[in-house]
Design an enzyme around this catalytic site. Sequence first.
Site, short mmCIF file in Angstrom:
data_model
loop_
_atom_site.label_atom_id
_atom_site.label_comp_id
_atom_site.label_asym_id
_atom_site.label_seq_id
_atom_site.Cartn_x
_atom_site.Cartn_y
_atom_site.Cartn_z
N GLU A 29 20.35 18.34 -84.91
CA GLU A 29 19.01 18.90 -85.11
C GLU A 29 18.16 18.78 -83.84
O GLU A 29 17.89 17.66 -83.38
CB GLU A 29 18.30 18.17 -86.26
CG GLU A 29 18.95 18.37 -87.61
CD GLU A 29 18.99 19.83 -88.02
OE1 GLU A 29 17.97 20.54 -87.84
OE2 GLU A 29 20.04 20.28 -88.50
N GLU A 70 11.16 14.55 -91.28
CA GLU A 70 12.04 15.53 -90.61
C GLU A 70 13.43 15.51 -91.24
O GLU A 70 14.07 16.56 -91.40
CB GLU A 70 12.11 15.20 -89.11
CG GLU A 70 12.83 16.22 -88.27
CD GLU A 70 12.23 17.62 -88.29
OE1 GLU A 70 11.01 17.74 -88.12
OE2 GLU A 70 12.98 18.60 -88.50
#
Length: 121
Positions: A29, A70
Site C-alpha cells: 500500500e 488506513e
Amino acid sequence: MEKQPFSIRNRIKSFGYAFEGLQQFFKSEHNARVHLVAAIIAILLGIYLHISKLEWLILILTIAIVLMAEMFNTCIELIADHITKERHPHIKLIKDIAAGGVLITAIAAFIIGCIIFLPKL
Ligand SMILES: Nc1ncnc2c1ncn2[C@@H]1O[C@H](COP(=O)(O)OP(=O)(O)OP(=O)(O)O)[C@@H](O)[C@H]1O
C-alpha cells in the site's frame, strides 16, 4: 461456534499472521508508506525536541490511530474489490466514507503535530 481449548502455540501463530498482515500492508500500500514516513519524522522530531511524557503518549496514540484507520480502509477496499470489480454507486459510497475516516484521523494528526511541535521550533 465450537470452542477450541486455549493453546499458547495457536496464540503465537495468530501473532505471526498479524505480523504477516503488517508486512503485506507496508509492502503493497503506497498510502501506508506515506503514513509510515510521517510517523518516523514525528518520532525523530519528538526525540530531537525532547517532548514530554504526555506528549509522547498523545503522539504514539495518534500514530496508531492513523495507521489503524488506513489498515481498516485498505481492508474495506480489498473486500469491495473482491466482491465486484464492476463500477457501482454503493461501492463508491463505501470506499469514499472509509477514505473520509482516514482523512479525519490525518487532519487530527496534523493539528496535534502542530500543537506539540510548533511552539518548540
Ligand atoms: N467499483 C467501484 N465502483 C464505483 N466507484 C468506485 C469503485 N472503485 C473505486 N471507486 C471510486 O472511484 C474513485 C477513485 O478510486 P480509486 O480507488 O481508484 O482511487 P484512490 O482512492 O485514489 O486509490 P488509491 O489511493 O488506492 O490509489 C473513488 O471515489 C472510489 O470510491
